[in-house]
Design a protein around this motif. Structure first.
Motif, mmCIF file in Angstrom:
data_model
loop_
_atom_site.group_PDB
_atom_site.id
_atom_site.type_symbol
_atom_site.label_atom_id
_atom_site.label_comp_id
_atom_site.label_asym_id
_atom_site.label_seq_id
_atom_site.Cartn_x
_atom_site.Cartn_y
_atom_site.Cartn_z
ATOM 1 N N VAL A 174 35.514 -7.382 23.036
ATOM 2 C CA VAL A 174 36.667 -6.862 22.741
ATOM 3 C C VAL A 174 36.899 -6.910 21.202
ATOM 4 O O VAL A 174 36.652 -7.857 20.616
ATOM 5 N N TYR A 175 37.342 -5.745 20.523
ATOM 6 C CA TYR A 175 37.230 -5.724 19.138
ATOM 7 C C TYR A 175 38.515 -6.205 18.462
ATOM 8 O O TYR A 175 39.645 -6.204 19.146
ATOM 9 N N THR A 176 38.151 -7.315 17.778
ATOM 10 C CA THR A 176 39.445 -7.918 17.157
ATOM 11 C C THR A 176 39.360 -7.645 15.421
ATOM 12 O O THR A 176 38.168 -7.876 14.928
ATOM 13 N N GLU A 177 40.374 -7.359 14.832
ATOM 14 C CA GLU A 177 40.321 -7.092 13.667
ATOM 15 C C GLU A 177 40.143 -8.458 12.736
ATOM 16 O O GLU A 177 40.909 -9.386 12.924
ATOM 17 N N PRO A 178 39.429 -8.499 11.794
ATOM 18 C CA PRO A 178 39.344 -9.692 10.990
ATOM 19 C C PRO A 178 40.735 -10.225 10.307
ATOM 20 O O PRO A 178 41.314 -9.271 9.875
ATOM 21 N N LEU A 232 37.604 -0.863 3.539
ATOM 22 C CA LEU A 232 35.909 -0.926 3.867
ATOM 23 C C LEU A 232 35.828 -1.090 5.272
ATOM 24 O O LEU A 232 34.549 -1.090 5.894
ATOM 25 N N PHE A 233 36.684 -1.648 6.151
ATOM 26 C CA PHE A 233 36.286 -2.086 7.541
ATOM 27 C C PHE A 233 35.967 -0.955 8.571
ATOM 28 O O PHE A 233 35.509 -1.037 9.555
ATOM 29 N N LYS A 234 36.415 0.235 8.135
ATOM 30 C CA LYS A 234 35.756 1.528 8.969
ATOM 31 C C LYS A 234 34.310 1.667 8.976
ATOM 32 O O LYS A 234 33.689 2.125 9.750
ATOM 33 N N PHE A 235 33.769 1.137 7.897
ATOM 34 C CA PHE A 235 32.455 1.165 7.688
ATOM 35 C C PHE A 235 31.594 0.274 8.548
ATOM 36 O O PHE A 235 30.206 0.243 8.676
ATOM 37 N N VAL A 236 32.347 -0.984 9.021
ATOM 38 C CA VAL A 236 31.728 -1.848 9.852
ATOM 39 C C VAL A 236 32.308 -1.966 11.312
ATOM 40 O O VAL A 236 32.147 -3.093 11.969
ATOM 41 N N ASN A 237 33.051 -0.875 11.540
ATOM 42 C CA ASN A 237 34.000 -0.924 12.735
ATOM 43 C C ASN A 237 33.039 -0.858 13.929
ATOM 44 O O ASN A 237 32.476 0.187 14.335
ATOM 45 N N TRP A 238 32.554 -1.998 14.447
ATOM 46 C CA TRP A 238 31.395 -1.851 15.540
ATOM 47 C C TRP A 238 32.104 -0.999 16.987
ATOM 48 O O TRP A 238 31.297 -0.482 17.885
ATOM 49 N N SER A 239 33.427 -1.073 16.891
ATOM 50 C CA SER A 239 33.792 -0.427 18.299
ATOM 51 C C SER A 239 33.676 1.164 18.177
ATOM 52 O O SER A 239 33.734 1.872 19.127
ATOM 53 N N THR A 240 33.333 1.567 16.818
ATOM 54 C CA THR A 240 33.009 3.096 16.794
ATOM 55 C C THR A 240 31.692 3.155 16.427
ATOM 56 O O THR A 240 30.900 4.239 16.645
ATOM 57 N N LEU A 241 30.998 2.304 15.809
ATOM 58 C CA LEU A 241 29.611 2.441 15.056
ATOM 59 C C LEU A 241 28.671 2.061 15.989
ATOM 60 O O LEU A 241 27.446 2.523 16.005
HETATM 61 C C1 LIG Z 1 38.239 0.159 14.634
HETATM 62 O O1 LIG Z 1 38.082 1.261 15.500
HETATM 63 C C2 LIG Z 1 39.122 1.100 16.659
HETATM 64 C C3 LIG Z 1 39.137 2.219 17.495
HETATM 65 O O2 LIG Z 1 37.965 2.186 18.256
HETATM 66 C C4 LIG Z 1 40.508 1.158 15.943
HETATM 67 O O3 LIG Z 1 41.347 0.972 17.143
HETATM 68 C C5 LIG Z 1 40.677 0.203 14.830
HETATM 69 O O4 LIG Z 1 41.922 0.240 14.241
HETATM 70 C C6 LIG Z 1 39.707 0.366 14.059
HETATM 71 N N1 LIG Z 1 39.679 -0.778 13.047
HETATM 72 C C7 LIG Z 1 39.509 -0.498 11.712
HETATM 73 C C8 LIG Z 1 39.709 -1.949 10.723
HETATM 74 O O5 LIG Z 1 39.078 0.449 11.168
#
Ligand SMILES: *[C@@H]1O[C@H](CO)[C@@H](O)[C@H](O)[C@H]1NC(C)=O
Length: 401
Positions: free
Chosen positions: A296-300, A277-286
């Motif tokens: 800096v994006y950190t994965e929960p 589900l995290f791709k739907f809330v991935n702020w580093s892409t959305l």
């Molecule tokens: C979120 O997006 C970044 C690329 O911007 C990627 O490296 C990361 O794996 C993504 N994380 C998830 C949980 O989708």
């Protein structure tokens, strides 16, 4: 010094410390916002104290304060206002008195309040719905729903669906003189969550004949699975709604188990099986660059907490995690977000996701906006910001509905 005097003194000191909280430079009516913030934070502190000494729960105290602001249905020369029920869901109806040759447009409105408090009876919502009915010459329906923590998800969603499906029947639309092709659904904050979830359901349900022409989501909350978005980081101590209080309230929507808010504060509340589900809330892409800034994006961290709630993975509670197939059928959408709001990025990411599947989106971002602004446009605060947001929302409806 007596206990009461001590309490009063503490509240006074707390009010003073809050009133001097520095505000961002671009906030207008700074003193009013500082006063609003101090009143809200002092009230909140009082609620926390009462909860800690076991007098009443936090949300009971806040509910009590908010219910002081309820108003009865008052008709005026233009609009007939009545309280009634759709099935067993309380609603407030605003029916224009003017004669109309053709059937009217209609708007269904869900109020905010963190799923724990509030009602269409609040002065500000009553004012907004009456205003909408007047400006658009439309039938407006304010909908209440059962509140947490007494009733938890999916009660709120079910109430929303019940009221909406009741209204969308031919015989009811005819009764109120509504054009079945020109109906919008709106909501602010947790009401925006509900509006988004109900819209996803209705637009994808083959048994519902009449669909929404539009949806309007005003600073909506749309997910809880990542609590470290840039908006959370930047607005941790924001005006009125802090990250801590946001987490406390939204947790009660799911459970009374304290383990959830504790894990949520650390962003460690989601189970391993939620990874997809995290791709739907991935702020580093959305999120656009402007909002990503240097964060800096950190994965929960997944699978760390003992909480295991299927509701945390349910798109009827978290509309942002609905899959593309569901989103594709959504109607043209208005999303309004506020800069100084922990929910800001939820709305922005939903706008991105809808645009990615070809749904028409108008996104207004209010650079000096604070969460809940529509609730402060009536007495006692009369924030100009609330009126501005009202006008942006209502003029979009007027043009597109
Ligand atoms: C979120 O997006 C970044 C690329 O911007 C990627 O490296 C990361 O794996 C993504 N994380 C998830 C949980 O989708």
């Amino acid at each position: 010094m007596g206990f009461k005097a001590l309490c009063l003194w503490l509240l006074f000191v707390s009010f003073l410390s809050y009133i001097y909280t520095p505000m961002p430079d671009n906030i207008e009516e700074t003193w009013k916002v500082m006063a609003l913030n101090a009143v809200a934070k002092t009230g909140s502190l009082m609620a926390l104290c009462l909860e800690n000494i076991g007098v009443m729960r936090y949300e009971e105290f806040v509910s009590m304060l908010i219910s002081l602001d309820y108003t009865e249905p008052h008709s005026d020369e233009h609009i007939t206002v009545t309280d009634t029920t759709f099935v067993d869901i309380p609603v407030r109806l605003y029916l224009p008195k003017r004669k109309s040759e053709a059937p009217r447009r209609a708007v269904i409105y869900f109020h905010g309040g963190g799923f724990c408090f509030g009602s269409f009876k609040q002065k500000a919502f009553d004012f907004l719905n009456r205003w909408t009915a007047n400006k658009l010459d439309a039938v407006v329906v304010g909908v209440d729903y059962r509140l947490a923590p007494q009733y938890q998800f999916p009660a709120q969603f079910e109430d929303g669906i019940t009221a909406v499906k009741f209204f969308l029947q031919d015989k009811i639309l005819t009764k109120y003189g509504v054009d079945s092709t020109r109906i919008a659904i709106s909501g602010d904050s947790s009401g925006g969550t509900l509006a988004a979830a109900v819209t996803q359901q209705v637009q994808n349900d083959p048994e519902v004949k009449h669909k929404f022409k539009l949806q309007a989501l005003l600073y909506p909350g749309l997910q809880v699975i990542d609590t470290q978005l840039p908006a959370h980081r930047e607005n941790e101590h924001a005006v009125v709604l802090t990250r801590d209080i946001g987490i406390k309230l939204v947790s009660l929507f799911f459970t009374k188990d304290e383990a959830l808010p504790q894990a949520m504060r650390k962003n460690q509340h989601m189970p391993l099986e939620s990874r997809h589900l995290f791709k739907f809330v991935n702020w580093s892409t959305l999120l656009p660059d402007k909002f990503r800034k240097n964060h800096v994006y950190t994965e929960p961290v997944l699978g760390r907490s003992g909480v295991s709630l299927p509701a945390l993975m349910d798109h009827r509670a978290l509309p942002l995690i609905a899959n593309d197939a569901l989103l594709r059928h959504l109607p043209p959408t208005y999303i309004l977000t506020c800069q100084y709001d922990i929910l800001r990025d939820d709305g922005i990411m939903y706008a991105s996701r809808l645009q990615n599947v070809g749904v028409q989106v108008v996104h207004d971002h209010v650079e000096d906006g604070i969460h809940g602004a529509l609730s402060y446009m009536a007495s006692p605060f009369y924030l100009h910001l609330g009126l501005r947001i009202r006008d942006m929302y209502v003029s979009w409806l007027d043009k597109n509905l």
